[in-house]
Scaffold this motif. Structure first.
Motif, PDB file in Angstrom:
ATOM      1  N   ARG A 163       2.009   1.423  -6.025  1.00  0.00           N
ATOM      2  CA  ARG A 163       2.061   2.871  -5.952  1.00  0.00           C
ATOM      3  C   ARG A 163       3.372   3.450  -6.442  1.00  0.00           C
ATOM      4  NH1 ARG A 163       0.070   3.497   0.213  1.00  0.00           N
ATOM      5  NH2 ARG A 163      -2.162   3.276  -0.077  1.00  0.00           N
ATOM      6  N   LYS A 192      -2.342 -10.644  -4.488  1.00  0.00           N
ATOM      7  CA  LYS A 192      -3.389  -9.645  -4.294  1.00  0.00           C
ATOM      8  C   LYS A 192      -2.814  -8.240  -4.218  1.00  0.00           C
ATOM      9  CE  LYS A 192      -6.970 -12.523  -2.519  1.00  0.00           C
ATOM     10  NZ  LYS A 192      -7.907 -12.834  -1.450  1.00  0.00           N
ATOM     11  N   ALA A 193      -3.598  -7.297  -4.689  1.00  0.00           N
ATOM     12  CA  ALA A 193      -3.236  -5.881  -4.591  1.00  0.00           C
ATOM     13  C   ALA A 193      -4.518  -5.076  -4.532  1.00  0.00           C
ATOM     14  CB  ALA A 193      -2.409  -5.458  -5.797  1.00  0.00           C
ATOM     15  N   ILE A 194      -4.382  -3.862  -4.055  1.00  0.00           N
ATOM     16  CA  ILE A 194      -5.534  -2.955  -4.021  1.00  0.00           C
ATOM     17  C   ILE A 194      -5.871  -2.528  -5.453  1.00  0.00           C
ATOM     18  CG2 ILE A 194      -6.234  -0.601  -3.284  1.00  0.00           C
ATOM     19  CD1 ILE A 194      -6.352  -2.657  -1.037  1.00  0.00           C
ATOM     20  N   GLY A 195      -7.137  -2.339  -5.719  1.00  0.00           N
ATOM     21  CA  GLY A 195      -7.564  -1.863  -7.030  1.00  0.00           C
ATOM     22  C   GLY A 195      -8.926  -1.212  -6.921  1.00  0.00           C
TER      23      GLY A 195
ATOM     24  N   TRP B  61      -9.919   9.082  -4.236  1.00  0.00           N
ATOM     25  CA  TRP B  61     -10.022   8.894  -5.697  1.00  0.00           C
ATOM     26  C   TRP B  61     -11.038   7.822  -6.073  1.00  0.00           C
ATOM     27  CZ3 TRP B  61      -8.833   3.869  -6.052  1.00  0.00           C
ATOM     28  CH2 TRP B  61      -7.850   3.347  -5.206  1.00  0.00           C
ATOM     29  N   LEU B  91      -6.772   4.636   1.783  1.00  0.00           N
ATOM     30  CA  LEU B  91      -5.703   4.029   0.991  1.00  0.00           C
ATOM     31  C   LEU B  91      -5.202   5.032  -0.045  1.00  0.00           C
ATOM     32  CD1 LEU B  91      -7.348   0.528   0.730  1.00  0.00           C
ATOM     33  CD2 LEU B  91      -5.160   1.015   1.800  1.00  0.00           C
ATOM     34  N   ASP B  92      -5.361   6.302   0.276  1.00  0.00           N
ATOM     35  CA  ASP B  92      -4.831   7.329  -0.622  1.00  0.00           C
ATOM     36  C   ASP B  92      -3.311   7.179  -0.733  1.00  0.00           C
ATOM     37  OD1 ASP B  92      -6.680   9.759  -1.534  1.00  0.00           O
ATOM     38  OD2 ASP B  92      -7.534   8.817   0.251  1.00  0.00           O
ATOM     39  N   PHE B  93      -2.785   7.618  -1.864  1.00  0.00           N
ATOM     40  CA  PHE B  93      -1.335   7.559  -2.052  1.00  0.00           C
ATOM     41  C   PHE B  93      -0.687   8.502  -1.042  1.00  0.00           C
ATOM     42  CE2 PHE B  93      -0.976   5.923  -6.702  1.00  0.00           C
ATOM     43  CZ  PHE B  93      -2.092   5.140  -6.535  1.00  0.00           C
ATOM     44  N   PRO B  94       0.355   8.048  -0.340  1.00  0.00           N
ATOM     45  CA  PRO B  94       0.967   8.876   0.721  1.00  0.00           C
ATOM     46  C   PRO B  94       1.318  10.293   0.266  1.00  0.00           C
ATOM     47  CG  PRO B  94       1.884   6.678   0.756  1.00  0.00           C
ATOM     48  CD  PRO B  94       0.994   6.728  -0.447  1.00  0.00           C
ATOM     49  N   LEU B 117      -3.557   3.983   5.768  1.00  0.00           N
ATOM     50  CA  LEU B 117      -2.800   2.728   5.741  1.00  0.00           C
ATOM     51  C   LEU B 117      -1.768   2.845   4.628  1.00  0.00           C
ATOM     52  CD1 LEU B 117      -2.117  -0.199   6.418  1.00  0.00           C
ATOM     53  CD2 LEU B 117      -4.107  -0.925   5.101  1.00  0.00           C
ATOM     54  N   ASP B 118      -0.513   2.904   5.025  1.00  0.00           N
ATOM     55  CA  ASP B 118       0.570   3.027   4.055  1.00  0.00           C
ATOM     56  C   ASP B 118       1.497   1.836   4.234  1.00  0.00           C
ATOM     57  OD1 ASP B 118       2.574   3.783   2.339  1.00  0.00           O
ATOM     58  OD2 ASP B 118       3.377   5.355   3.643  1.00  0.00           O
ATOM     59  N   ILE B 120       3.388  -1.206   1.719  1.00  0.00           N
ATOM     60  CA  ILE B 120       3.631  -1.727   0.373  1.00  0.00           C
ATOM     61  C   ILE B 120       3.234  -3.206   0.228  1.00  0.00           C
ATOM     62  CG2 ILE B 120       6.046  -2.197   0.921  1.00  0.00           C
ATOM     63  CD1 ILE B 120       6.784  -1.647  -1.940  1.00  0.00           C
ATOM     64  N   GLU B 122       0.930  -5.263   0.021  1.00  0.00           N
ATOM     65  CA  GLU B 122      -0.498  -5.521  -0.204  1.00  0.00           C
ATOM     66  C   GLU B 122      -0.808  -7.007  -0.292  1.00  0.00           C
ATOM     67  OE1 GLU B 122      -1.680  -3.190  -3.639  1.00  0.00           O
ATOM     68  OE2 GLU B 122      -0.933  -1.368  -2.714  1.00  0.00           O
ATOM     69  N   ASN B 123       0.105  -7.747  -0.923  1.00  0.00           N
ATOM     70  CA  ASN B 123      -0.124  -9.186  -1.106  1.00  0.00           C
ATOM     71  C   ASN B 123      -0.217  -9.927   0.230  1.00  0.00           C
ATOM     72  OD1 ASN B 123      -0.474 -11.510  -2.715  1.00  0.00           O
ATOM     73  ND2 ASN B 123       1.676 -12.033  -2.433  1.00  0.00           N
ATOM     74  N   TRP B 125      -1.079  -8.138   3.468  1.00  0.00           N
ATOM     75  CA  TRP B 125      -2.126  -7.635   4.383  1.00  0.00           C
ATOM     76  C   TRP B 125      -3.544  -7.745   3.848  1.00  0.00           C
ATOM     77  CZ3 TRP B 125      -4.649  -3.435   2.485  1.00  0.00           C
ATOM     78  CH2 TRP B 125      -3.947  -2.453   1.759  1.00  0.00           C
ATOM     79  N   ILE B 126      -3.738  -7.763   2.535  1.00  0.00           N
ATOM     80  CA  ILE B 126      -5.107  -7.919   2.007  1.00  0.00           C
ATOM     81  C   ILE B 126      -5.665  -9.273   2.467  1.00  0.00           C
ATOM     82  CG2 ILE B 126      -6.494  -8.220  -0.108  1.00  0.00           C
ATOM     83  CD1 ILE B 126      -4.604  -6.119  -1.411  1.00  0.00           C
ATOM     84  N   GLY B 135      -9.098  -7.239  -2.989  1.00  0.00           N
ATOM     85  CA  GLY B 135      -8.288  -6.022  -3.002  1.00  0.00           C
ATOM     86  C   GLY B 135      -9.039  -4.830  -3.570  1.00  0.00           C
ATOM     87  N   ILE B 137     -11.672  -1.816  -3.679  1.00  0.00           N
ATOM     88  CA  ILE B 137     -12.355  -0.955  -2.716  1.00  0.00           C
ATOM     89  C   ILE B 137     -13.499  -0.252  -3.426  1.00  0.00           C
ATOM     90  CG2 ILE B 137     -10.411  -0.647  -1.171  1.00  0.00           C
ATOM     91  CD1 ILE B 137      -9.929   2.108  -2.392  1.00  0.00           C
ATOM     92  N   PRO B 138     -14.602   0.078  -2.722  1.00  0.00           N
ATOM     93  CA  PRO B 138     -14.759   0.049  -1.267  1.00  0.00           C
ATOM     94  C   PRO B 138     -14.898  -1.360  -0.681  1.00  0.00           C
ATOM     95  CG  PRO B 138     -16.823   0.689  -2.313  1.00  0.00           C
ATOM     96  CD  PRO B 138     -15.797   0.611  -3.398  1.00  0.00           C
TER      97      PRO B 138
END
Lengths: 201, 170
Positions: A163, A192-195, B61, B91-94, B117-118, B120, B122-123, B125-126, B135, B137-138
């Motif tokens: 982000r 991993k990352a969100i996408g 989005w 997971l919208d951008f803050p 959920l904010d 950074i 991701e590697n 918590w995913i 990673g 979504i949905p």
């Protein structure tokens, strides 16, 4: 005879199950990839075999509409500019079906690439035949391939702060390429990352 | 004369206050979405009470996420009395919470609990949420104290209800 038959059945079963796993999950680290031929935004067909001098490839499944893809556009250009001359060009592929994701049509790809000044090919996975082989699930989704053996060396994210480029503390893709250039295996092979999910009918 | 004036004023006043009160009920607007990092979110993903939780990871989005939201909303309403709770993890951008997320929740009149959920990392918590999650979504987690399943896919109401049923039977 019965024994031979059961061995044969077992063999067929093993082949079938191995094949099923492959098609479901796509390429894993160490797997050899098949080349592809996809249409670039300049209407020319591009294959990995066109790159005679490359040492490998940074293949990125990405697209126009996804905010995570957009967030990485400038960083992808920077990676391409830094590593293309060292033998690792970026190859971007849009895997989305434009029927589902309107903003990801071939024409829209041409517009976006010219707006942003992409320095790398931006290919269209027409008919969505390529991304399932890789097992790509989202955009952006990176696969680094070394040309010797065409083997997958890294799968995952570009860096650890999708982000916000100002908060990056680990550049996964750059670290992986640097290792490969030094003749070593990447220390981190999967991240991993969100996408955005890949859009299909 | 004064009396008449007083009554009409009182009438107008009552009318006004009544209208105001009614308006407040109709448009219950939210103004804040609580933000969590993964360590704060984690307890909500592993409660061991008598409820079944449906945790949906989404963003304004993400078109397929928005498309499936009505199914989660309907489920939350229909199963509220059956110990089922839907939690929508955005997971919208803050920086888009005020501009996009909050107006979206108000416009769609979302009734399920929405949190942000904010985080950074991701590697980290995913994988921690589910080892199979790429990673994308949905994505949805359904769990109760006996069972837990993760779905990297879209749902319609029938599919979602069918999955929920398998949790309620155990």
């Amino acid at each position: 005879m019965k024994f031979t038959k059961s061995i044969l059945v077992l063999f067929v079963f093993l082949i079938a199950s191995a094949f099923t796993t492959k098609t479901n999950k796509g390429y894993q680290i160490g797997d050899t990839i098949e080349d592809f031929k996809l249409k670039n935004i300049d209407d020319k067909q591009v294959s990995l075999s066109d790159y005679k001098d490359a040492k490998g490839f940074v293949i990125v499944f990405t697209c126009n509409h996804c905010p995570y893809s957009i967030a990485y556009e400038d960083r992808l250009i920077a990676i391409d500019q830094k590593y293309k001359k060292l033998g690792y060009p970026v190859i971007a592929i849009n895997p989305n079906d434009p029927e589902v994701s309107k903003g990801d049509s071939f024409e829209a790809m041409q517009v976006r690439a010219s707006e942003k000044g992409f320095t790398f090919p931006y290919l269209f996975d027409e008919g969505q035949k390529t991304y399932p082989k890789f097992g790509a699930t989202k955009t952006p989704h990176v696969f680094i391939v070394s040309k010797q053996n065409m083997s997958v060396e890294y799968i995952g994210a570009i860096d650890n702060s999708s982000r916000n480029p100002d908060n990056v503390s680990e550049k996964y893709v750059e670290d992986a390429i640097n290792s490969l250039l030094a003749g070593k295996k990447p220390t981190k092979t999967t991240t991993k990352a969100i996408g955005c999910s890949i859009k299909k009918l | 004369m004064i009396k008449k004036y007083f009554y009409s004023l009182l009438f107008v006043f009552l009318l006004f206050s009544c209208k105001k009160a009614k308006k407040a009920i109709v448009s219950k607007q939210i103004t804040i979405v609580k933000s969590y990092n993964y360590n704060e979110l984690k307890p909500l993903l592993e409660k061991e009470d008598n409820k079944t939780y449906i945790v949906n990871f989404w963003a304004t989005w993400c078109a397929p996420c928005v498309k499936e939201l009505p199914a989660f909303e309907k489920l939350n309403k229909e199963y509220a009395s059956k110990n089922v709770e839907v939690i929508l993890v955005s997971l919208d951008f803050p920086k888009q919470v005020d501009k996009r997320l909050i107006p979206f929740i108000n416009k769609k009149k979302l009734q399920s609990k929405v949190i942000l959920l904010d985080d950074i990392n991701e590697n980290i918590w995913i994988k921690a949420i589910d080892s199979t999650w790429s990673g994308a979504i949905p994505a949805t987690l359904i769990y109760n104290k006996n069972n837990r399943k993760f779905y990297e896919q879209s749902f319609d109401y029938e599919q979602l209800e069918a999955e929920l049923q398998t949790f309620l039977k155990i």
